[in-house]
Scaffold this active site. Structure first.
Site, PDB file in Angstrom:
ATOM      1  N   LYS A 179       0.847  -1.210   0.000  1.00 23.53           N
ATOM      2  CA  LYS A 179       0.000   0.000   0.000  1.00 23.53           C
ATOM      3  C   LYS A 179       0.869   1.242   0.000  1.00 23.53           C
ATOM      4  CE  LYS A 179      -3.997  -2.155   2.127  1.00 23.53           C
ATOM      5  NZ  LYS A 179      -5.224  -1.966   1.392  1.00 23.53           N
ATOM      6  N   GLU A 213     -13.176  -2.965   9.055  1.00 23.36           N
ATOM      7  CA  GLU A 213     -13.913  -3.186   7.802  1.00 23.36           C
ATOM      8  C   GLU A 213     -15.406  -3.186   8.082  1.00 23.36           C
ATOM      9  OE1 GLU A 213     -11.966  -6.287   5.018  1.00 23.36           O
ATOM     10  OE2 GLU A 213     -11.679  -6.992   7.053  1.00 23.36           O
ATOM     11  N   HIS A 237      -0.979  -8.657   8.484  1.00 23.47           N
ATOM     12  CA  HIS A 237      -1.075  -7.228   8.139  1.00 23.47           C
ATOM     13  C   HIS A 237      -0.728  -6.316   9.324  1.00 23.47           C
ATOM     14  CE1 HIS A 237      -2.787  -8.888   4.623  1.00 23.47           C
ATOM     15  NE2 HIS A 237      -4.056  -8.891   4.970  1.00 23.47           N
ATOM     16  N   LYS A 337     -14.384  -7.070  11.609  1.00 28.33           N
ATOM     17  CA  LYS A 337     -15.361  -6.956  10.524  1.00 28.33           C
ATOM     18  C   LYS A 337     -16.659  -6.402  11.104  1.00 28.33           C
ATOM     19  CE  LYS A 337     -13.330 -10.402   7.499  1.00 28.33           C
ATOM     20  NZ  LYS A 337     -12.633  -9.549   6.539  1.00 28.33           N
TER      21      LYS A 337
HETATM   22  C1  BG6 Z   1      -7.244  -9.911   3.375  1.00 28.04           C
HETATM   23  C2  BG6 Z   1      -8.152 -10.650   4.330  1.00 28.04           C
HETATM   24  O1  BG6 Z   1      -5.916 -10.322   3.539  1.00 28.04           O
HETATM   25  O2  BG6 Z   1      -7.330  -8.526   3.633  1.00 28.04           O
HETATM   26  C3  BG6 Z   1      -9.585 -10.153   4.219  1.00 28.04           C
HETATM   27  O3  BG6 Z   1      -8.112 -12.036   4.044  1.00 28.04           O
HETATM   28  C4  BG6 Z   1      -9.641  -8.668   4.346  1.00 28.04           C
HETATM   29  O4  BG6 Z   1     -10.409 -10.770   5.195  1.00 28.04           O
HETATM   30  C5  BG6 Z   1      -8.629  -7.991   3.432  1.00 28.04           C
HETATM   31  O5  BG6 Z   1     -10.958  -8.246   3.992  1.00 28.04           O
HETATM   32  C6  BG6 Z   1      -8.546  -6.499   3.701  1.00 28.04           C
HETATM   33  O6  BG6 Z   1      -7.702  -5.906   2.756  1.00 28.04           O
HETATM   34  P1  BG6 Z   1      -7.905  -4.382   2.330  1.00 28.04           P
HETATM   35  O7  BG6 Z   1      -6.751  -4.090   1.440  1.00 28.04           O
HETATM   36  O8  BG6 Z   1      -9.226  -4.312   1.647  1.00 28.04           O
HETATM   37  O9  BG6 Z   1      -7.893  -3.606   3.607  1.00 28.04           O
END
Ligand code: BG6
Length: 490
Positions: A179, A213, A237, A337
């Site tokens: 990113k 999210e 992440h 989520k």
């Molecule tokens: C992925 C996960 O690695 O990252 C997902 O498996 C998640 O569950 C996604 O929704 C989020 O990525 P971003 O780039 O949309 O924040």
């Protein structure tokens, strides 16, 4: 650097990741004229589709993920002409001849195998590639997360893939590292002198990292039930973001210089004890609620859900790094989520001024904070105290804002576009090394073991809220608040 001709082989070529992210990313790079004329994308799948049938699936499933403003019918047709579909059963070595027939043998053609498959297939595919004589010296392999489900399985994957490919040929992807804002954090920390002297325990009180999210699990229940928020988001992440915030300045931007420093952070994370596991790690699972005014089901009522599932869709924890730079500075990590907002941000909070010369009545001085926004809009926000115009000395917080989209009026690159280009260039800096991956698992594994033994369930939270109240209490115990809780109501 111009790319050499390549064969990019996508295992799981008809799958979700390929259609939603990888093919649209390659189209965007083709449109930007980054792909050489001899670039080919070989999609591998089990269905006995003809080339035409597969291109029909691409039209239906990948095309909608390309933004209208960059879509051009002629470019799209030219891009589709680069795609070759190969029917192959990844688990059956006898079927690999289909790939042998298609791949070019010229050593000048880079060969990339992108394994967008469940991790249980990684070793099998690598061994089958080797058996078919396809794992040549100019080959690279890309491993998608999840890279195992615990330390033992991650070690096994590393060992087995390592029997076929050298470490320098293995690209373990974590798309957060691709990113733009993460790269900008590196620029901020190591391209300026301003922050480095302050970037330590003497001046920083705490760091918050949030990835929230609005989406629920949706149609990914099959995968998510094997994973949960800790494995899906935090082990990779969030810990990678923590590494970028906390690492010492590397001696250069070369892959190993950067990865050595990230590894040191992971190895310095304070280990959990039974007490801190109980106190400092909160897991939650969403219940029914409202998202933007519309009712949404709870986790256990999603399609294909286990009505008694104990899988966590939210996790918040407090981490500490045992180094001279960071000892005693809490790092609060949180992901979930069905949160009220979709956002990813890092909040670095500085300490209060050691002595205030201004009278109480002039407004309390608030500690400065630096907010690094990864999404939805990439930017930086530095929160400072300033004098309100007019008579008297009245202070109030103001923001210095840097919106990268506004500042650089240039097309943006999605994380997968950047990372795919890096793989094709052989640039490993933004990919995880095996020891990093294992160190991350080593740190989170006690949490998984604790949850397995524990009789309790994830704490419920209503969809559209910031997780269970215990997550606020976790940070509240230290006299702090999550950022959104400290913002004035609009
Ligand atoms: C992925 C996960 O690695 O990252 C997902 O498996 C998640 O569950 C996604 O929704 C989020 O990525 P971003 O780039 O949309 O924040």
């Amino acid at each position: 650097m111009a790319l050499a001709d390549f064969d990019l082989v996508l295992f799981g070529g008809s799958g979700d990741l390929s259609m939603r992210k990888l093919l649209p990313a390659m189209y965007a790079r083709d449109r930007a004229k980054d792909l050489p004329s001899g670039a080919r994308i070989v999609c591998v799948g089990r269905h006995a589709w003809s080339q035409q049938e597969f291109l029909g699936a691409v039209e239906e499933n990948a095309r909608p993920h390309i933004a209208e403003k960059i879509f051009d019918q002629n470019l799209w047709q030219a891009f589709c002409a680069r795609i070759v579909y190969v029917t192959l059963d990844a688990g059956d070595p006898a079927t690999y001849h289909a790939l042998v027939d298609v791949l070019r043998t010229d050593a000048a053609v880079t060969r990339v195998f992108y394994l967008a498959t469940p991790p249980s297939l990684f070793s099998t595919i690598c061994h089958n590639l080797a058996g078919a004589g396809l794992a040549s010296a100019n080959s690279r392999v890309v491993l998608e997360k999840p890279l195992g489900r615990d330390l033992a399985s991650a070690k096994q994957i590393n060992a087995e893939v390592g029997q076929v490919f050298k470490e320098s040929q293995i690209f373990r992807i974590d798309h957060y590292l691709g990113k733009e804002a993460v790269q900008n954090l590196l620029a901020l920390r190591f391209g300026n002198v301003l922050f480095e002297p302050l970037w330590r325990r003497e001046w920083i009180s705490d760091v918050q990292i949030t990835i929230a999210e609005q989406l629920g699990v949706g149609n990914r229940m099959g995968y998510y039930e094997t994973s949960g928020a800790l494995r899906d988001m935090l082990q990779n992440h969030l810990l990678q973001l923590l590494c970028i915030v906390a690492m010492e300045p590397p001696t250069s931007a070369t892959p190993d210089a950067v990865r050595d420093e990230k590894l040191k952070v992971l190895r310095s994370l304070k280990r959990f004890t039974p007490t801190t596991l109980a106190q400092d790690v909160i897991r939650g699972q969403y219940r029914a609620g409202h998202m933007e005014g519309l009712p949404v089901p709870g986790y256990r009522n999603e399609p294909d859900a286990d009505p008694h599932s104990r899988t966590e869709s939210f996790v918040a924890l407090k981490a500490e790094i045992d180094t001279w730079r960071w000892a005693g500075v809490p790092f609060y990590l949180r992901t979930g989520k069905r949160m009220p907002d979709t956002l990813a941000e890092i909040v670095v909070r500085f300490k209060s001024v050691p002595h205030s010369i201004f009278a109480q009545a002039s407004g309390a001085t608030q500690p400065n904070s630096l907010i690094i926004r990864l999404q939805p809009d990439e930017g930086l926000q530095l929160n400072l105290m300033a004098k309100t115009p007019g008579d008297g000395m009245r202070l109030r917080p103001v923001d210095l804002e840097l919106d990268f989209r506004e500042t650089f009026k240039m097309p943006r690159m999605e994380a997968y576009e950047r990372l795919l280009l890096d793989v094709l260039r052989g640039q490993l800096t933004l990919f995880m090394r095996s020891d990093e991956l294992e160190a991350a698992w080593e740190w989170v594994e006690p949490i998984l073991e604790y949850w397995d033994l524990e009789e309790t369930e994830p704490l419920p939270y209503a969809s559209g809220t910031w997780g269970p109240p215990a997550a606020s209490a976790l940070i509240g115990r230290d006299g702090l608040q999550w950022r959104e809780e400290s913002l004035p109501e609009l």
